[in-house]
Write a protein that holds these residues in place. Sequence first.
Motif, PDB file in Angstrom:
ATOM      1  N   ALA A   1      30.880  -7.947 -12.173  1.00 16.16           N
ATOM      2  CA  ALA A   1      32.203  -7.384 -12.049  1.00 16.16           C
ATOM      3  C   ALA A   1      32.096  -6.480 -10.710  1.00 16.16           C
ATOM      4  O   ALA A   1      33.261  -6.785  -9.988  1.00 16.16           O
ATOM      5  N   SER A   2      31.221  -5.829 -10.340  1.00 19.73           N
ATOM      6  CA  SER A   2      31.386  -5.020  -9.008  1.00 19.73           C
ATOM      7  C   SER A   2      31.532  -5.859  -7.891  1.00 19.73           C
ATOM      8  O   SER A   2      31.977  -5.259  -6.931  1.00 19.73           O
TER       9      SER A   2
ATOM     10  N   ALA B   1      37.087  -9.705  -0.798  1.00 22.32           N
ATOM     11  CA  ALA B   1      36.307  -9.188  -1.991  1.00 22.32           C
ATOM     12  C   ALA B   1      34.750  -9.500  -1.621  1.00 22.32           C
ATOM     13  O   ALA B   1      34.617 -10.508  -0.716  1.00 22.32           O
ATOM     14  N   LYS B   2      33.997  -8.608  -2.265  1.00 20.10           N
ATOM     15  CA  LYS B   2      32.666  -8.996  -1.826  1.00 20.10           C
ATOM     16  C   LYS B   2      32.091 -10.332  -2.375  1.00 20.10           C
ATOM     17  O   LYS B   2      31.305 -11.282  -1.886  1.00 20.10           O
ATOM     18  N   ILE B   3      32.720 -10.652  -3.316  1.00 18.64           N
ATOM     19  CA  ILE B   3      32.434 -12.319  -3.873  1.00 18.64           C
ATOM     20  C   ILE B   3      32.951 -13.373  -2.911  1.00 18.64           C
ATOM     21  O   ILE B   3      32.319 -14.508  -2.511  1.00 18.64           O
TER      22      ILE B   3
ATOM     23  N   TYR C   1      24.251  -3.240  -7.201  1.00 22.02           N
ATOM     24  CA  TYR C   1      24.791  -2.315  -8.251  1.00 22.02           C
ATOM     25  C   TYR C   1      24.066  -2.728  -9.424  1.00 22.02           C
ATOM     26  O   TYR C   1      24.105  -3.457 -10.054  1.00 22.02           O
ATOM     27  N   GLN C   2      23.431  -1.785 -10.087  1.00 19.19           N
ATOM     28  CA  GLN C   2      22.393  -1.880 -11.189  1.00 19.19           C
ATOM     29  C   GLN C   2      22.747  -0.683 -12.161  1.00 19.19           C
ATOM     30  O   GLN C   2      22.588   0.341 -11.731  1.00 19.19           O
TER      31      GLN C   2
ATOM     32  N   GLU D   1      37.126   4.120 -10.234  1.00 18.28           N
ATOM     33  CA  GLU D   1      36.604   3.458 -11.483  1.00 18.28           C
ATOM     34  C   GLU D   1      35.481   2.578 -11.314  1.00 18.28           C
ATOM     35  O   GLU D   1      35.291   1.777 -10.470  1.00 18.28           O
ATOM     36  N   ASP D   2      34.597   2.624 -12.439  1.00 19.10           N
ATOM     37  CA  ASP D   2      33.302   1.454 -12.302  1.00 19.10           C
ATOM     38  C   ASP D   2      33.761   0.334 -12.787  1.00 19.10           C
ATOM     39  O   ASP D   2      34.360   0.357 -13.768  1.00 19.10           O
ATOM     40  N   MET D   3      33.804  -0.637 -12.082  1.00 18.86           N
ATOM     41  CA  MET D   3      34.306  -1.933 -12.341  1.00 18.86           C
ATOM     42  C   MET D   3      33.487  -2.607 -13.287  1.00 18.86           C
ATOM     43  O   MET D   3      34.014  -3.608 -13.875  1.00 18.86           O
TER      44      MET D   3
END
Length: 293
Positions: free
Chosen positions: A87-88, A97-99, A184-185, A226-228
């Motif tokens: 999701a991040s 967006a990163k994606i 992100y982990q 917010e943590d996505m």
Amino acid sequence: MLNPKTLTTIKDLPLLAKTVVDGFMNGFNRSTLKGPGLEFSQYRSYQPGDDLRWLDWRMFARSDRYYIRESETETSISVRFLVDASASMNHDDDGIAKIAYAKMLVASLAWLANLQGDAVALNVFQDGKLFSLPSKPDPQHLQRLFYHLEQVKPGGQFTQPAHYKELFADNGRKELLVFITDMYQANGEIFSLLNTLAALRHEIIVFHLMGQNELDFNFKGYTTLEDMETGETIQVNAQTAKTVYKEKLKQHLDVIKAELLGKRIAYRMLSTSQPLDEALREFLVQRKKGLVQ
């Protein structure tokens, strides 16, 4: 033409990939990119069945005989793209967006790899699942990769380690692995994956994606972050937190870089505002290094 904001206006992924690679190769010596060898050491006489693309016409003009350029090393390899779709990766900066950046990057590198005669494969890590598209060198397979790449919609957390050794060692062939992630982990699951892949002696490049707003922390006043992936929120005073944030970010990036380079994993951090040519150049450098070792 390689500006990410401009490229987002191209909705057709194959066309976008071709546009990026053509733009990157403008002024680049194409002969160093194509064929069964990046370098050749000798000529031999043409034999029926040889690929006519590797005939040397200058030698023919001088000698009136057909010669094939022979490569020192066979450079056709398998390039496997690993995409973090947690999701991040939905994090957005200035409309990118990163994606979306990850998809543009994978599509362009896959086009370039296919141009070099390499087989391409795709793995997507998302919310406990692992999608796998096997490795094949033909153009039709490249279209399948584009199709599956277009379907990726980030969600959940990064896939927990599950039989990675068996998954990535089943054919016994070393590959060039290109991992696109935001690193992100929650519990070191990305490091666990990379540790396994490095132990299998694959060549690995990690492209670490970050939004420019993450790098600059250019927020004002009180901001809710917010943590996505978990949904947790925290309020911070951006003005007073900026200095501490930047120090912590530098420490975080230094740890990641040291961890990966210590395992001989090539690492490149990219802002989603950066043109794609830097990533393509890094890909070619690592590809050639893996071939001549």
